[in-house]
Scaffold this active site. Structure first.
Site, PDB file in Angstrom:
ATOM      1  N   ARG A  85      -0.448 -16.705 -17.385  1.00 28.57           N
ATOM      2  CA  ARG A  85      -1.412 -17.691 -17.902  1.00 28.57           C
ATOM      3  C   ARG A  85      -2.207 -17.171 -19.093  1.00 28.57           C
ATOM      4  O   ARG A  85      -2.542 -17.914 -19.992  1.00 28.57           O
ATOM      5  CB  ARG A  85      -2.427 -18.031 -16.811  1.00 28.57           C
ATOM      6  CG  ARG A  85      -1.880 -18.907 -15.735  1.00 28.57           C
ATOM      7  CD  ARG A  85      -2.975 -19.269 -14.741  1.00 28.57           C
ATOM      8  NE  ARG A  85      -2.352 -19.667 -13.491  1.00 28.57           N
ATOM      9  CZ  ARG A  85      -2.110 -18.845 -12.491  1.00 28.57           C
ATOM     10  NH1 ARG A  85      -2.446 -17.578 -12.571  1.00 28.57           N
ATOM     11  NH2 ARG A  85      -1.518 -19.284 -11.390  1.00 28.57           N
ATOM     12  N   LYS A 116       7.068  -8.759  -1.853  1.00 30.32           N
ATOM     13  CA  LYS A 116       6.453  -8.998  -0.545  1.00 30.32           C
ATOM     14  C   LYS A 116       4.995  -9.423  -0.748  1.00 30.32           C
ATOM     15  O   LYS A 116       4.426  -9.079  -1.783  1.00 30.32           O
ATOM     16  CB  LYS A 116       6.590  -7.771   0.341  1.00 30.32           C
ATOM     17  CG  LYS A 116       5.522  -6.719   0.138  1.00 30.32           C
ATOM     18  CD  LYS A 116       5.456  -5.779   1.311  1.00 30.32           C
ATOM     19  CE  LYS A 116       4.238  -4.921   1.138  1.00 30.32           C
ATOM     20  NZ  LYS A 116       3.365  -4.729   2.207  1.00 30.32           N
ATOM     21  N   ASP A 123      11.448  -4.879  -0.583  1.00 29.96           N
ATOM     22  CA  ASP A 123      10.531  -4.104   0.251  1.00 29.96           C
ATOM     23  C   ASP A 123      10.608  -2.713  -0.363  1.00 29.96           C
ATOM     24  O   ASP A 123      11.591  -2.001  -0.160  1.00 29.96           O
ATOM     25  CB  ASP A 123      10.998  -4.077   1.712  1.00 29.96           C
ATOM     26  CG  ASP A 123      10.065  -3.255   2.597  1.00 29.96           C
ATOM     27  OD1 ASP A 123       9.283  -2.463   2.040  1.00 29.96           O
ATOM     28  OD2 ASP A 123      10.116  -3.398   3.823  1.00 29.96           O
ATOM     29  N   HIS A 124       9.584  -2.355  -1.133  1.00 32.15           N
ATOM     30  CA  HIS A 124       9.718  -1.138  -1.947  1.00 32.15           C
ATOM     31  C   HIS A 124       9.912   0.115  -1.097  1.00 32.15           C
ATOM     32  O   HIS A 124      10.376   1.131  -1.590  1.00 32.15           O
ATOM     33  CB  HIS A 124       8.523  -0.977  -2.894  1.00 32.15           C
ATOM     34  CG  HIS A 124       7.262  -0.587  -2.206  1.00 32.15           C
ATOM     35  ND1 HIS A 124       6.330  -1.504  -1.788  1.00 32.15           N
ATOM     36  CD2 HIS A 124       6.791   0.620  -1.834  1.00 32.15           C
ATOM     37  CE1 HIS A 124       5.347  -0.867  -1.199  1.00 32.15           C
ATOM     38  NE2 HIS A 124       5.589   0.406  -1.206  1.00 32.15           N
ATOM     39  N   GLU A 175      -2.218   5.816   7.505  1.00 33.61           N
ATOM     40  CA  GLU A 175      -2.877   5.868   6.195  1.00 33.61           C
ATOM     41  C   GLU A 175      -4.287   6.395   6.377  1.00 33.61           C
ATOM     42  O   GLU A 175      -4.973   5.997   7.321  1.00 33.61           O
ATOM     43  CB  GLU A 175      -2.929   4.475   5.560  1.00 33.61           C
ATOM     44  CG  GLU A 175      -1.564   3.948   5.169  1.00 33.61           C
ATOM     45  CD  GLU A 175      -1.639   2.568   4.542  1.00 33.61           C
ATOM     46  OE1 GLU A 175      -2.747   2.077   4.273  1.00 33.61           O
ATOM     47  OE2 GLU A 175      -0.561   1.995   4.333  1.00 33.61           O
ATOM     48  N   ASP A 228       0.875  -6.798   7.394  1.00 33.42           N
ATOM     49  CA  ASP A 228       0.937  -6.029   6.150  1.00 33.42           C
ATOM     50  C   ASP A 228       1.981  -4.922   6.210  1.00 33.42           C
ATOM     51  O   ASP A 228       2.651  -4.639   5.222  1.00 33.42           O
ATOM     52  CB  ASP A 228      -0.450  -5.429   5.854  1.00 33.42           C
ATOM     53  CG  ASP A 228      -0.507  -4.743   4.498  1.00 33.42           C
ATOM     54  OD1 ASP A 228       0.054  -5.317   3.535  1.00 33.42           O
ATOM     55  OD2 ASP A 228      -1.098  -3.660   4.386  1.00 33.42           O
ATOM     56  N   HIS A 240       7.796  -2.923   6.463  1.00 36.01           N
ATOM     57  CA  HIS A 240       8.182  -1.513   6.358  1.00 36.01           C
ATOM     58  C   HIS A 240       8.606  -0.913   7.706  1.00 36.01           C
ATOM     59  O   HIS A 240       9.633  -0.251   7.808  1.00 36.01           O
ATOM     60  CB  HIS A 240       7.014  -0.666   5.830  1.00 36.01           C
ATOM     61  CG  HIS A 240       6.510  -1.115   4.494  1.00 36.01           C
ATOM     62  ND1 HIS A 240       7.305  -1.739   3.572  1.00 36.01           N
ATOM     63  CD2 HIS A 240       5.287  -0.997   3.923  1.00 36.01           C
ATOM     64  CE1 HIS A 240       6.591  -2.001   2.487  1.00 36.01           C
ATOM     65  NE2 HIS A 240       5.367  -1.568   2.680  1.00 36.01           N
ATOM     66  N   LYS A 289      -4.993   2.147   9.440  1.00 37.29           N
ATOM     67  CA  LYS A 289      -5.729   2.630   8.275  1.00 37.29           C
ATOM     68  C   LYS A 289      -6.853   3.528   8.773  1.00 37.29           C
ATOM     69  O   LYS A 289      -7.291   3.427   9.919  1.00 37.29           O
ATOM     70  CB  LYS A 289      -6.312   1.454   7.502  1.00 37.29           C
ATOM     71  CG  LYS A 289      -5.230   0.663   6.768  1.00 37.29           C
ATOM     72  CD  LYS A 289      -5.812  -0.305   5.790  1.00 37.29           C
ATOM     73  CE  LYS A 289      -4.737  -0.967   4.985  1.00 37.29           C
ATOM     74  NZ  LYS A 289      -4.044  -0.036   4.067  1.00 37.29           N
TER      75      LYS A 289
END
Lengths: 351, 510
Positions: B63, B169, B198-199, B237, B256, B261, B361
Site C-alpha cells: 500500500r 504461516k 513453515d520456516h 523460548e 503459534d 513447528h 515462553k
C-alpha cells in the site's frame, strides 16, 4: 585450556619422539579437560617439499580445520639434506564453538625426513592414521617428479588432492598424468585446477537450461577458449576445453577439428587465467567472459531473433583453503575430470 | 551425426543444483519486516551464489507509496544489514537490483491487480519470464483470502499455468479457517502450485532428522514400541512475547508453535520411511502419521494437557514482567504461553508409546530438541551391584542451539568395584562441520522457484494438525481450563511435572 595446549595452538610446536606421538597426544587432550573437544572426520596427509612449504601448508590446515576437522599429518621430505633422522612435532588447531563455551581442536603431526629417512615416512604414517576414517592425501608439488614416493603414499590414501596449476609446464605432462591416475588401485583424484573451473562450468551450463538455447548445441562448430599467462592458465583452459568437447560427445578427432585453446594478447596477460569461452553454431553463439579486474563474470547466448539477458555472477578468485574445502565437501568419482583430461591431452598435442 | 540434447549436457552431475526457470516473484506485503529481514536478503544470497535465473525479477506489492528506485534503496539497506555476505558485491547487487520493482496498490482494489498484470506482462517481454510467477503472501493473514481471490479475478493465474504461490504461516487459525483458506486457494491454484511455508522445515537440522533416521541402519530397528519407552519434544523460548502481544493474545502457544513447528517435528520423528525422497512420498507419510494421532476426549484433555502462562520472574539474571504486564496484553488475559501435551499414535510402530510435547515462553533457555528415551535394560546383571537404578538410554536430537545428536548410555566407572554411571556421547554439527548453513528462507525460496515442495506443507497436512489442536482447545473450553501460572525462568507450571509424574516419568532438563 592447559598451558601445554595453549603453547601448541599459537605459533608453537612440541617436538616429540616419533614412538611417543600417540601417547603425547592422549596426554594433551586429557589435560584439556571438559572445555575442549577434539574433532576428527578424516586423516589429512600432506606431502611438502621443504620446511617453507610445510609452513604454508600449516597455515592452510589451520584455516581448513574450522570447516573440516581432521588429524593432519604433514610430511616434510627433504632427500637432499644430510641428516637421516625422522623428526616429529605436534601442533593443535583450535576454534571456539557452542557460543564460545568450548574449544574444538584438531591435531597436526609434522614428520620431517631427510635422506634415507624419507622411505620411513609411509610406514610411519600408516601407524599414525586414525582408524575407521578415510585418508586424504594432499600432494603439494608435482607427484610425477616423485613417483616412487608418491606410489608408496598413494597406497594408504582414499583420495588424492593435487594442483596442476602449481606445476611448471603442467600442460606438457598431461599425458603422463592421465596414465598415472588411471593406474589401479584407483584412489579418487581431485585436481584443484579442475575445482577452479567449477564456476566456469556452471556458467556455461546455465546458458543451456532453456530448450530454445539448447537447440544450438547440436550444431556447435567451433569452441574457443581464450586464456592469459597466469599460473596454470593454459592447463585449466585445456581441461575446460576438453570437458566441453567431452560433454558435447566429441571424440579426440572431433575435438581437434573444432576446439581452439588460444592465448590472449596484451600487456597484462600474466594476471589472467581463463578469459573467455565461446561456442559458435552458425549465427548463434554463447559467450562467457570475465574481464581482468572485474569481480563478476558475464554469460550471454545470442541466436537469430533471440538473445538471453546477460547473466552475471560473483567471481572472486578462490584461496587454496577454499579450493580444498570445496573438494573435501564433494566426494565424487573423477570420471568427468579424467575424460576432460583425455581430450585435453589430444588438444595439447594438436597445438 | 549431430547429437540432439534433450537434457543440458553440461549439467553432468558435477554441477549439482539446477537453475530455476526465469520468473517473477511478486511479494504481497513488500514493505513489511519479513521482506526486509528475510526474503530479499535470502534472494540476494541466492543471486550471489549464482542460483537465480537470468531474467529473475521481484515485484514488491504494497500500500505504501514507493518508486522502484526507493524500493531498491530500501532493499539495499536491508541486504547490507541482513545478508550473510559482507560486504555486498556491487556488481551482483546492481544486476539483482535491476530486476527489483515496486507496485503501489491497495490489496482490495481491483485496479491495483490490473496494473500488476500489465507490469508482469511487460516484464515477460523484457526479461523472458514467459508468464512464470511466484506469488508470495507476506501480508497480514487476514488478507490472504482477498489477495488470492483478486489474483484469480484479475486473470493473473491460469489453471495449471506456470504460477505458484507461497503462503506464510499462520495458515488459518483453526480447522474451519484453514479449510476455508484451502478452498479459496485451490479455487484459483492447483494443489501442486501451493507452497505453504513453515520456516522450521527450512532449518538444516530439521532436515537432518530424516538423514539421521534413514541413513543410519543402527537406529531404525530400535525406533518402535518394542524398544522406545517414550519421546519428549521440547521447544523452549527464553524470550517473552516482546512486541507481538496483540498477535499473541489471539494465537497463544498452542496455535503459534504446537500446531505447526512441533507437529512437524513429531511427524518427522515418528513417520514411516517414505518410498522415495520425492515431495509427495514424504508428505504422504507425514499425513499418515498425523492421522494416527489419537484425538483426545474432553476428559483426556484435562489429564493429558497443560496450559500455562508466565508470571514475573528472572531470565538470564534480568527481572522480566508477567505476560499480563506485557504491552498490548489484556491484564486479565487467559492466553496460554505454555502448552504441554501427551499424545498417543494409533499405529503398529508406536502403539502404547506416549509422545510428550511442550512449548513455552520465558523458560530458562532457548532450546529445541527431540529426546527418544529407550526402555530400561533388564536389571538382572547390574541391579545388585549398583546403588541406583540404571538410567535408560536416551537419544537426543538437538535442533537448536548446538545442533547435534547425543546418546546417553551406561558405563562402568574406573576402579575395582562395579559401579555403573550414565555417560553422554555427543556429536555436534558445529564441531564436526564448521560451515554456516544457508538461511532457512534461502533454501525454501530456492525450492519454491524450482517447484520442489518437499519442505512445504500440503493442504491435508495443515488440516490434520488443526484438527488435533482444535480438539484440545475445545477440551480446554469445555473444562474451563485457565492457564496455570509459572514463574518466568522456570521450566513451566507444576501441573506439567504432575502430568509426567502420573506416568512415573520426568521432563528432561535440556
Amino acid at each position: 585450556m592447559s598451558s601445554a595446549l595453549d603453547a601448541l595452538t599459537a605459533d608453537g610446536t612440541m617436538s616429540v619422539d616419533v614412538a611417543q606421538i600417540e601417547r603425547q597426544l592422549r596426554a594433551l587432550w586429557q589435560r584439556g579437560g571438559e572445555t575442549i573437544s577434539r574433532a576428527c572426520l578424516f586423516n589429512f596427509v600432506v606431502w611438502c617439499g621443504s620446511e617453507t612449504d610445510a609452513e604454508r601448508a600449516t597455515a592452510v590446515i589451520s584455516e581448513l580445520t574450522g570447516r573440516h576437522p581432521c588429524r593432519a599429518i604433514v610430511l616434510v621430505a627433504e632427500p637432499e639434506r644430510a641428516d637421516s633422522r625422522l623428526t616429529a612435532s605436534l601442533k593443535a588447531h583450535c576454534r571456539l564453538a557452542d557460543g564460545g563455551r568450548k574449544q574444538v581442536c584438531c591435531e597436526q603431526i609434522t614428520l620431517g625426513a631427510a635422506a634415507a629417512a624419507v622411505s620411513q615416512l609411509a610406514p610411519t604414517v600408516l601407524s599414525l592414521l586414525e582408524g575407521d576414517l578415510p585418508t586424504v592425501l594432499w600432494w603439494r608439488g608435482n607427484f610425477l617428479e616423485q613417483l616412487s614416493a608418491f606410489e608408496r603414499m598413494r597406497a594408504v590414501a582414499d583420495r588424492v588432492l593435487f594442483d596442476t596449476s602449481a606445476w611448471p609446464q603442467a600442460h606438457r605432462q598431461l599425458q603422463r598424468l592421465h596414465q598415472t591416475i588411471r593406474e589401479p588401485p584407483p584412489p579418487l583424484y581431485a585436481d584443484l585446477s579442475w575445482t577452479r573451473l567449477a564456476l566456469w562450468r556452471k556458467l556455461i551450463a546455465d546458458c543451456f537450461d532453456e530448450p530454445p538455447f539448447r537447440a544450438m548445441l547440436a550444431q556447435v562448430e567451433r569452441v574457443v577458449v581464450r586464456h592469459g599467462g597466469g599460473p596454470g592458465a593454459r592447463v585449466r583452459a585445456l581441461l575446460y576445453a576438453g570437458w566441453l568437447a567431452a560433454r558435447l560427445g566429441w571424440t579426440a578427432d572431433g575435438a581437434r577439428d573444432r576446439v581452439r585453446v588460444e592465448p590472449c594478447e596484451g600487456d597484462d596477460v600474466a594476471a589472467i587465467g581463463i578469459e573467455s569461452v565461446e561456442l559458435r553454431a552458425g549465427d548463434a553463439s554463447a559467450l562467457v567472459r570475465k574481464d581482468l579486474g572485474e569481480s563478476v563474470a558475464q554469460a550471454v547466448v545470442s541466436m537469430p531473433q533471440m538473445c538471453s539477458l546477460p547473466r552475471r555472477q560473483a567471481f572472486a578468485p578462490m584461496t587454496e583453503t577454499a579450493l580444498l574445502s570445496q573438494q573435501l565437501d564433494q566426494v565424487a568419482p573423477h570420471t568427468a575430470y579424467e575424460r576432460a583430461l583425455q581430450l585435453a591431452v589430444a588438444l595439447e598435442q594438436t597445438a | 551425426m549431430d547429437t540432439l540434447f534433450i537434457e543440458n549436457p553440461f549439467r553432468d552431475g558435477v554441477i549439482p543444483r539446477c537453475s530455476p526457470d526465469p520468473c517473477v516473484l511478486v511479494i504481497f506485503g513488500a514493505t513489511g519486516d519479513l521482506t526486509r529481514r528475510k526474503l530479499v536478503p535470502a534472494l540476494y544470497n541466492l543471486a550471489h551464489e549464482g542460483q537465480l535465473p537470468t531474467g529473475f525479477a521481484v515485484v514488491g506489492f504494497a500500500r505504501r507509496p514507493r518508486t522502484d528506485e526507493e524500493f531498491r534503496a530500501e532493499m539495499r539497506a536491508a541486504v547490507e544489514r541482513f545478508s550473510r555476505f559482507h560486504p555486498i558485491n556491487a556488481a551482483v547487487w546492481e544486476n539483482f537490483a535491476r530486476g527489483l520493482f515496486y507496485q503501489q496498490a491497495d490489496f482490495t482494489a481491483p485496479d491495483g491487480y490490473a496494473a500488476l498484470r500489465a507490469r508482469l506482462e511487460q516484464l515477460d517481454r523484457e526479461r523472458g519470464t514467459a508468464g512464470r510467477r511466484l506469488f508470495y503472501l507476506a501480508c497480514a493473514p487476514s488478507e490472504f483470502g482477498l489477495v488470492i481471490e483478486r489474483l484469480g479475478a484479475a486473470g493473473l493465474v491460469q489453471r495449471h499455468g506456470p504460477q505458484r504461490i507461497i503462503v506464510e504461516k499462520p495458515f488459518g487459525s483453526n480447522l474451519s479457517s484453514a479449510r476455508h483458506l484451502n478452498e479459496v486457494l485451490t479455487a484459483v491454484f492447483a494443489e501442486p502450485e501451493v507452497f505453504r511455508i513453515d520456516h522450521y522445515l527450512g532449518k538444516e537440522t530439521v532436515q537432518n532428522i530424516l538423514s539421521m533416521r534413514f541413513a543410519n541402519a543402527i537406529f531404525e530397528p530400535l525406533w518402535n514400541q518394542k524398544y522406545v519407552d517414550h519421546v519428549q519434544i521440547t521447544v523452549a523460548e527464553s524470550l517473552g512475547v516482546e512486541t507481538r502481544g496483540a498477535f499473541y493474545e489471539q494465537a497463544g502457544a498452542l496455535r503459534d508453535m504446537v500446531t505447526n513447528h512441533m507437529m512437524q517435528l513429531l511427524a518427522l520423528t515418528a513417520m514411516e520411511p517414505p518410498s522415495s525422497l520425492a515431495a509427495e512420498d514424504i508428505r504422504t507419510e507425514k499425513v499418515k502419521l498425523l492421522r494416527a494421532i489419537r484425538r483426545l476426549s474432553p476428559g483426556e484433555v484435562a489429564t493429558n494437557t497443560v496450559r500455562g502462562q508466565y508470571d514475573e520472574g528472572f531470565v538470564g539474571g534480568q527481572h522480566v514482567p508477567a505476560y499480563r504486564q506485557e504491552p498490548h496484553v489484556a491484564p486479565d488475559s487467559d492466553t496460554e504461553t505454555y502448552a504441554a501435551l501427551k499424545l498417543h499414535l494409533d499405529n503398529w510402530r508406536w502403539s502404547g508409546v506416549p509422545f510428550y510435547l511442550r512449548h513455552g515462553k520465558r523458560l530458562p533457555k532457548q532450546v529445541a530438541e527431540i529426546a527418544v528415551q529407550f526402555k530400561p535394560s533388564p536389571a538382572v546383571l547390574f541391579a545388585a551391584a549398583s546403588s541406583v537404578p540404571l538410567q535408560p538410554n536416551v537419544l537426543a536430537l538437538r535442533i537448536q542451539p548446538d545442533e547435534g545428536i547425543s546418546i546417553r548410555m551406561n558405563a562402568k566407572t574406573p576402579g575395582t568395584t562395579l559401579n555403573i554411571q550414565p555417560v553422554k556421547m555427543d556429536f555436534r554439527y558445529g564441531g564436526a562441520f564448521g560451515a554456516r548453513s544457508p538461511e532457512a528462507y534461502e533454501r525454501l525460496l530456492y525450492d519454491a522457484l524450482i517447484g520442489d515442495s518437499t519442505l512445504f506443507l500440503r493442504g491435508d497436512e495443515v488440516e490434520c494438525t488443526w484438527a488435533i489442536t482444535d480438539t484440545i482447545r475445545a477440551g480446554w473450553a469445555e473444562n474451563h481450563m485457565a492457564p496455570a501460572l509459572y514463574e518466568a525462568g522456570s521450566w513451566g507450571p507444576r501441573e506439567a511435572d504432575a502430568m509426567m509424574g502420573r506416568d512415573g516419568r520426568e521432563w528432561r532438563r535440556p
